[in-house]
Design a protein around this motif. Structure first.
Motif, PDB file in Angstrom:
ATOM      1  N   GLU A 252       0.819  -1.212   0.000  1.00 24.62           N
ATOM      2  CA  GLU A 252       0.000   0.000   0.000  1.00 24.62           C
ATOM      3  C   GLU A 252       0.857   1.267   0.000  1.00 24.62           C
ATOM      4  O   GLU A 252       0.576   2.211  -0.743  1.00 24.62           O
ATOM      5  CB  GLU A 252      -0.911  -0.011   1.231  1.00 24.62           C
ATOM      6  N   TYR A 253       1.896   1.290   0.794  1.00 24.88           N
ATOM      7  CA  TYR A 253       2.671   2.520   0.955  1.00 24.88           C
ATOM      8  C   TYR A 253       3.876   2.609   0.025  1.00 24.88           C
ATOM      9  O   TYR A 253       4.462   3.682  -0.126  1.00 24.88           O
ATOM     10  CB  TYR A 253       3.129   2.659   2.411  1.00 24.88           C
ATOM     11  N   PHE A 254       4.272   1.507  -0.586  1.00 24.60           N
ATOM     12  CA  PHE A 254       5.393   1.548  -1.526  1.00 24.60           C
ATOM     13  C   PHE A 254       4.921   1.020  -2.876  1.00 24.60           C
ATOM     14  O   PHE A 254       4.369   1.766  -3.674  1.00 24.60           O
ATOM     15  CB  PHE A 254       6.570   0.739  -0.980  1.00 24.60           C
ATOM     16  N   ASN A 255       5.136  -0.264  -3.131  1.00 28.98           N
ATOM     17  CA  ASN A 255       4.605  -0.912  -4.332  1.00 28.98           C
ATOM     18  C   ASN A 255       4.569  -2.413  -4.096  1.00 28.98           C
ATOM     19  O   ASN A 255       5.065  -2.892  -3.077  1.00 28.98           O
ATOM     20  CB  ASN A 255       5.438  -0.565  -5.577  1.00 28.98           C
ATOM     21  N   TRP A 256       4.005  -3.143  -5.028  1.00 27.24           N
ATOM     22  CA  TRP A 256       3.829  -4.573  -4.809  1.00 27.24           C
ATOM     23  C   TRP A 256       5.152  -5.331  -4.838  1.00 27.24           C
ATOM     24  O   TRP A 256       5.260  -6.422  -4.279  1.00 27.24           O
ATOM     25  CB  TRP A 256       2.862  -5.165  -5.833  1.00 27.24           C
ATOM     26  N   GLN A 257       6.189  -4.771  -5.489  1.00 31.13           N
ATOM     27  CA  GLN A 257       7.472  -5.473  -5.540  1.00 31.13           C
ATOM     28  C   GLN A 257       8.210  -5.468  -4.200  1.00 31.13           C
ATOM     29  O   GLN A 257       8.964  -6.396  -3.895  1.00 31.13           O
ATOM     30  CB  GLN A 257       8.391  -4.825  -6.586  1.00 31.13           C
ATOM     31  N   ILE A 258       8.002  -4.417  -3.401  1.00 33.84           N
ATOM     32  CA  ILE A 258       8.827  -4.238  -2.208  1.00 33.84           C
ATOM     33  C   ILE A 258       8.632  -5.356  -1.197  1.00 33.84           C
ATOM     34  O   ILE A 258       9.559  -5.693  -0.447  1.00 33.84           O
ATOM     35  CB  ILE A 258       8.529  -2.860  -1.559  1.00 33.84           C
ATOM     36  N   ALA A 259       7.439  -5.974  -1.152  1.00 30.94           N
ATOM     37  CA  ALA A 259       7.197  -7.071  -0.201  1.00 30.94           C
ATOM     38  C   ALA A 259       8.087  -8.266  -0.523  1.00 30.94           C
ATOM     39  O   ALA A 259       8.626  -8.924   0.380  1.00 30.94           O
ATOM     40  CB  ALA A 259       5.730  -7.471  -0.220  1.00 30.94           C
TER      41      ALA A 259
END
Length: 591
Positions: A252-259
């Motif tokens: 939510e706060y960054f992007n889907w790749q960061i997880a």
């Protein structure tokens, strides 16, 4: 000049006092030893005052400069190595289950348009979906992990029994974390590449649970098996609780790749630390205290000089003809059915059956498994307490497992026919909480009946449990075609009946005694004849304790030892010591 001299002394004394207070934080917490760090010296004017001694960092006389005012850090430093290993492996399981949650959360942002609802009610498109995957593709990608996970359960147990289990465990999580870093790149190429990576992750993570039992084969004293194993396994349930919201926040706060990057990097850091910290056995750990090493090895009954050099072929036929083994397998299937039912279908059940969106209250939705994460280590400690003071291992395992399954089944019935969302969540939380007691039953039972082959048995039972995880979504999809409350009642009714069946089967056939086939016979072709020429004994890894004082039974056969400490008639005249098991009444006097 006199005033200047006194003024200089005041400044110097004030500075020294501040220095004493600052350095006192780094001194030992023992107040009686603080004088060891100070010495008296004479000033230029003949007056005496204290100063801090220069103490070598390796000095055993003065101990360590551990921050005495940070008791949590102090407690970690002084914690026994076996408990440090348990907590570190628990962190590994937490990362492992976080990796599993990445795709399920990130795929929403990957395949849905980003929109915003304006004050006038219109929907504004902010960003198009990056991938046009269909629901069928999403389901295949998400489930591909379990295709590999199922395959390596039994081979993983075999590897953990033949090679150092701690290396197998750390290597598996390290490789899975490394592969997690490449999933964002793979998604931009084709979903088939993502499937390949997910299958590879499942293949390597399939060995983690069997390897964990391989670790406790060496590190868990018999009366601490439940405690240590449940501490380790708690990470998997905590990982399910933390993985979903953490992946959601990062997305939510960054992007889907960061997880994917976050869990990949954290997992690799953990793997490096695990590789340097963990050791296969207490005997080769460089930092373990002599008291702890002797306690572990004597309570297990280890003869590491022989057992580490000899590979014993597993008695596969005995595995599948043993009733206690089948009791564990059935129990694992029952527990996995309800676990995957909630992981995969909990939100859908509340939305369709009760018209309630759990996304509005994520903490409430996570409450069942959060409760279980707290219950599991408590139940492990309780089980070991009962085994130590009151009951036999068999009775304790049956009480924990059947009691947990039985009460879970009762509250699942309440969930099936609940009409209020709050009542359903409350019943579900209690049901899952009681299932936490069962972990101290079937999930530790492998170490009781066959410590030497515990990793292989864990692979077999967890493999069957994975089958339950693959069959459960199919059954739910078949039973809830219309999404009505009555259909969901059937789903939870079936789950309840499965658990009642597990109660009956485990209550009838489970055992906490080491099985006759759990130790190799002296005629085993895989044991070197040199071993017997020298009269050395193979490690039993059993529920035993010795003190080297001769307090036990004497036997003339160094190998043919019954689990209860008794031995049959023999012709060999060689005398060997047989340690007393925890099931023997005399053990309590010894302990």
């Amino acid at each position: 000049m006199e005033y200047i001299y006194h003024f200089t002394n005041i400044i110097r004394n004030t500075t020294q006092n501040l220095f004493y207070k600052a350095t006192s934080v780094l001194q030992r917490s023992n107040p009686n030893s603080q004088s060891d760090y100070a010495e008296l010296i004479e000033d230029d004017d003949g007056r005496e005052h204290r100063r801090i001694k220069t103490i070598p960092a390796t000095s055993s006389k003065y101990g360590s400069y551990i921050p005495s005012r940070f008791q949590f850090i102090n407690s970690i430093k002084t914690m026994p190595v076996r408990y440090q290993t348990a907590f570190l492996s628990s962190l590994g399981f937490l990362i492992s289950f976080g990796i599993r949650c990445n795709m399920g959360v990130s795929v929403v942002a990957m395949t849905h348009n980003e929109t915003e609802k304006l004050p006038n009610g219109t929907i504004k498109l902010i960003k198009l979906a990056q991938f046009d995957w269909t629901p069928g593709i999403i389901g295949i990608v998400d489930s591909s992990f379990f295709w590999g996970y199922l395959i390596t359960q039994v081979p993983g147990g075999y590897l953990a029994a033949k090679f150092p289990a701690n290396h197998v465990f750390g290597f598996a999580l390290g490789i899975s974390s490394f592969l997690n870093l490449f999933i964002p790149f793979a998604a931009k190429i084709h979903y088939g590449v993502v499937m390949i990576l997910r299958i590879l992750q499942g293949l390597v993570e399939g060995v983690t649970y069997p390897a964990a039992h391989g670790i406790w084969r060496w590190w868990a004293p018999p009366l601490e098996r439940s405690t240590l194993a449940t501490i380790s396994f708690t990470g998997s349930y905590a990982g399910a609780v933390l993985g979903i919201p953490l992946s959601g926040i990062l997305t939510e706060y960054f992007n889907w790749q960061i997880a994917f990057y976050f869990y990949g990097v954290v997992g690799m850091i953990w793997s490096v630390y695990w590789w340097y910290f963990s050791y296969e056995r207490p005997a080769i750990h460089p930092k373990i205290t002599e008291d702890e090493r002797v306690y572990i090895e004597e309570s297990i009954g280890e003869a590491s000089s022989i057992s580490n050099k000899t590979w014993i072929k597993p008695p596969w036929r005995c595995f599948f003809t043993s009733k206690p083994v089948w009791a564990i397998i059935v129990a694992n299937f029952c527990r996995s059915w309800s676990f995957y039912l909630l992981i995969n279908s909990q939100a859908e059940y509340f939305r369709e059956a009760l018209d309630y969106n759990v996304g509005k209250d994520p903490l409430l939705a996570a409450l069942p498994h959060l409760t279980m994460s707290c219950i599991v280590p408590f139940a492990g400690k309780l089980a070991d307490y009962l085994r130590t003071n009151y009951l036999s291992t068999t009775v304790v395992r049956k009480i924990m497992n059947c009691g947990g399954f039985g009460l879970e089944a009762v509250f699942l019935l309440l969930v099936a026919y609940a009409k209020n969302p709050r009542l359903a969540i409350g019943a579900l939380t209690i049901a899952v909480g009681f299932s936490g007691f069962a972990i101290s039953g079937f999930n530790v039972n492998h170490l009781d009946i066959a410590p030497r082959y515990a990793s292989i048995l864990m692979g077999i039972s967890n493999g069957v449990g994975t089958l339950a995880g693959m069959l459960c979504p199919v059954a739910v999809e078949f039973l809830t075609k219309k999404g009505k409350r009555e259909e969901w009642a059937h789903v939870f009714l079936i789950a309840s009946l499965i658990h009642f069946g597990g109660v009956i089967f485990y209550g009838l056939f489970a055992s906490g005694e080491k099985q006759p086939w759990a130790e190799p016979s002296p005629t085993n072709d895989n044991i070197s004849n040199e071993t017997y020429k020298h009269g050395e004994q193979i490690a039993s890894y059993g529920s035993t304790v010795t003190d080297g004082s001769g307090f036990g039974y004497q036997t003339t056969d160094p190998y043919d030892v019954m689990p209860n400490g008794n031995s049959p008639n023999r012709t060999n005249q060689q005398t060997k010591f047989v340690p007393i098991t925890i099931e023997n009444p005399m053990y309590k006097n010894y302990h």
